[in-house]
Motif scaffolding. Structure first.
Motif, PDB file in Angstrom:
ATOM      1  N   SER A   1      39.822  52.916  -8.744  1.00  0.00           N
ATOM      2  CA  SER A   1      39.759  52.176 -10.009  1.00  0.00           C
ATOM      3  C   SER A   1      39.586  53.144 -11.173  1.00  0.00           C
ATOM      4  CB  SER A   1      38.603  51.175  -9.989  1.00  0.00           C
ATOM      5  OG  SER A   1      38.794  50.209  -8.978  1.00  0.00           O
ATOM      6  N   SER A   2      40.202  52.789 -12.306  1.00  0.00           N
ATOM      7  CA  SER A   2      40.167  53.665 -13.476  1.00  0.00           C
ATOM      8  C   SER A   2      38.840  53.525 -14.215  1.00  0.00           C
ATOM      9  CB  SER A   2      41.319  53.331 -14.431  1.00  0.00           C
ATOM     10  OG  SER A   2      41.216  51.988 -14.886  1.00  0.00           O
ATOM     11  N   ARG A   3      38.412  54.609 -14.828  1.00  0.00           N
ATOM     12  CA  ARG A   3      37.168  54.627 -15.587  1.00  0.00           C
ATOM     13  C   ARG A   3      37.290  55.680 -16.677  1.00  0.00           C
ATOM     14  NH1 ARG A   3      32.216  51.682 -16.132  1.00  0.00           N
ATOM     15  NH2 ARG A   3      30.771  53.059 -17.225  1.00  0.00           N
ATOM     16  N   ASP A   4      37.048  55.288 -17.930  1.00  0.00           N
ATOM     17  CA  ASP A   4      37.138  56.199 -19.054  1.00  0.00           C
ATOM     18  C   ASP A   4      35.849  57.029 -19.136  1.00  0.00           C
ATOM     19  OD1 ASP A   4      37.753  57.545 -21.331  1.00  0.00           O
ATOM     20  OD2 ASP A   4      37.584  55.822 -22.682  1.00  0.00           O
ATOM     21  N   PRO A   5      35.930  58.359 -19.075  1.00  0.00           N
ATOM     22  CA  PRO A   5      34.698  59.165 -19.139  1.00  0.00           C
ATOM     23  C   PRO A   5      33.996  59.088 -20.492  1.00  0.00           C
ATOM     24  CG  PRO A   5      36.633  60.580 -19.178  1.00  0.00           C
ATOM     25  CD  PRO A   5      37.126  59.198 -18.871  1.00  0.00           C
TER      26      PRO A   5
ATOM     27  N   PHE B   1      20.823  63.113  -9.873  1.00  0.00           N
ATOM     28  CA  PHE B   1      21.436  63.515  -8.614  1.00  0.00           C
ATOM     29  C   PHE B   1      22.642  62.628  -8.311  1.00  0.00           C
ATOM     30  CE2 PHE B   1      16.797  64.479  -7.781  1.00  0.00           C
ATOM     31  CZ  PHE B   1      16.923  65.820  -8.109  1.00  0.00           C
ATOM     32  N   SER B   2      23.667  63.236  -7.734  1.00  0.00           N
ATOM     33  CA  SER B   2      24.883  62.496  -7.390  1.00  0.00           C
ATOM     34  C   SER B   2      25.578  63.189  -6.233  1.00  0.00           C
ATOM     35  CB  SER B   2      25.829  62.400  -8.600  1.00  0.00           C
ATOM     36  OG  SER B   2      26.241  63.693  -9.011  1.00  0.00           O
ATOM     37  N   THR B   3      26.497  62.469  -5.621  1.00  0.00           N
ATOM     38  CA  THR B   3      27.310  63.029  -4.541  1.00  0.00           C
ATOM     39  C   THR B   3      28.445  63.850  -5.133  1.00  0.00           C
ATOM     40  OG1 THR B   3      28.654  61.019  -4.473  1.00  0.00           O
ATOM     41  CG2 THR B   3      26.739  61.127  -3.008  1.00  0.00           C
ATOM     42  N   ASP B   4      29.050  64.662  -4.304  1.00  0.00           N
ATOM     43  CA  ASP B   4      30.173  65.493  -4.725  1.00  0.00           C
ATOM     44  C   ASP B   4      31.410  65.037  -3.956  1.00  0.00           C
ATOM     45  OD1 ASP B   4      31.683  67.370  -5.962  1.00  0.00           O
ATOM     46  OD2 ASP B   4      30.871  69.095  -4.898  1.00  0.00           O
ATOM     47  N   ASN B   5      32.189  64.140  -4.567  1.00  0.00           N
ATOM     48  CA  ASN B   5      33.388  63.595  -3.928  1.00  0.00           C
ATOM     49  C   ASN B   5      34.592  64.436  -4.318  1.00  0.00           C
ATOM     50  OD1 ASN B   5      31.808  61.465  -2.971  1.00  0.00           O
ATOM     51  ND2 ASN B   5      32.196  60.230  -4.791  1.00  0.00           N
ATOM     52  N   PHE B   6      35.218  65.036  -3.324  1.00  0.00           N
ATOM     53  CA  PHE B   6      36.382  65.873  -3.594  1.00  0.00           C
ATOM     54  C   PHE B   6      37.657  65.061  -3.779  1.00  0.00           C
ATOM     55  CE2 PHE B   6      33.379  68.474  -1.171  1.00  0.00           C
ATOM     56  CZ  PHE B   6      33.275  69.581  -1.994  1.00  0.00           C
ATOM     57  N   ASN B   7      37.706  63.837  -3.245  1.00  0.00           N
ATOM     58  CA  ASN B   7      38.918  63.025  -3.311  1.00  0.00           C
ATOM     59  C   ASN B   7      38.850  61.960  -4.389  1.00  0.00           C
ATOM     60  OD1 ASN B   7      36.928  61.564  -2.085  1.00  0.00           O
ATOM     61  ND2 ASN B   7      38.205  60.737  -0.452  1.00  0.00           N
ATOM     62  N   SER B   8      37.914  62.070  -5.329  1.00  0.00           N
ATOM     63  CA  SER B   8      37.784  61.067  -6.377  1.00  0.00           C
ATOM     64  C   SER B   8      37.197  61.719  -7.621  1.00  0.00           C
ATOM     65  CB  SER B   8      36.893  59.902  -5.917  1.00  0.00           C
ATOM     66  OG  SER B   8      36.677  58.988  -6.973  1.00  0.00           O
TER      67      SER B   8
END
Length: 266
Positions: A43-47, A165-172
């Motif tokens: 899903s799209s999300r504007d930073p 803290f957050s996860t590190d998703n390489f595919n997203s």
């Protein structure tokens, strides 16, 4: 008092995002800051969405890796020039326009502890959003919550920060916020801090005890600088399924009034 069983802790670790709708607060008010996503990954999300005006003062790089190579190459050229003192030589520093109160304190400190003089590379006097690859230290047993105040020692700098803290998703391009720092794996810690260039070692200290003596809570290293990194806090509303068919399902206790049902119908 009955203590929770071990299976309850396993349930929290396995399903950390599941929450129950409160009875005293309408769900449309409790979850007003949240938005439904069909897919967390696609899903799209504007930073730049829902950012305060003050966020525009944060420094952002057009190409961080290219800027880092240019800054380091420029610093190496200056070190090879005739204006720099060679390694192992003694130099005398003359500092102008120092207030008398500050100079007197420095003279007293110099008798007991050494004073370190460091130079800054280009852009290192600016503020940005730094992301550290961090892991909880094996000797620290207390939980470390997200947005908890820690003492960060990065390079020659030392400052207070409340990391997220957050996860590190390489595919997203979206990363899920973590409420606690886990012991068994690395996480990403994001915070406002002065700009530094990777790779720098990190030691996170936590003041504990009545004497507030800092102890090592986590270790890691600087990974990247990116103000546009998207960190989302994920919540999954729970309920009890009553009837389940091929295309529809009836769920109880997910909402407690008809207004909330109509609000989240879309």
């Amino acid at each position: 008092m009955v203590e929770p069983s071990f299976s309850f802790y396993l349930y929290i670790l396995e399903f950390p995002d599941e929450v129950d709708t409160p009875l005293d607060v309408p769900a449309r008010k409790r979850f007003a800051k949240y938005r439904g996503l069909k897919s967390f990954r696609t899903s799209s999300r504007d930073p730049k969405e829902s950012l305060p005006p003050e966020y525009a003062r944060i420094f952002a790089f057009d190409n961080f890796s290219r800027t880092q190579k240019h800054v380091i190459a420029k610093a190496l050229e200056m070190e090879e020039g005739d204006d720099c003192a060679p390694p192992g030589s003694y130099v005398r520093l003359h500092i102008k326009e120092v207030p008398l109160s500050v100079a007197s304190k420095l003279c007293l400190l110099a008798r007991t502890i050494p004073i370190v003089s460091c130079g800054l590379l280009q852009h290192e006097s600016k503020m940005s959003v730094l992301h550290f690859s961090i892991k909880k230290h094996n000797s620290y047993d207390a939980p470390i919550k997200s947005k908890e105040e820690l003492i960060f020692h990065v390079g020659f700098r030392q400052f207070l920060a409340r990391p997220v803290f957050s996860t590190d998703n390489f595919n997203s391009d979206k990363h899920k916020m973590e409420r606690f720092l886990h012991t068994s794996r690395f996480s990403m810690a994001s915070m406002y801090a002065p700009i530094s260039f990777p790779s720098l070692p990190l030691i996170a200290l936590k003041a504990s005890g009545e004497a507030s003596v800092p102890v090592v809570a986590a270790v890691g290293s600087l990974k990247n600088i990116d103000p546009d990194r998207i960190i989302l806090k994920k919540m999954i509303l729970t309920g009890y399924p009553q009837r389940v068919s091929k295309l529809k399902a009836s769920v109880r206790y997910m909402f407690h009034n008809p207004e909330d049902v109509r609000w989240f119908k879309g």
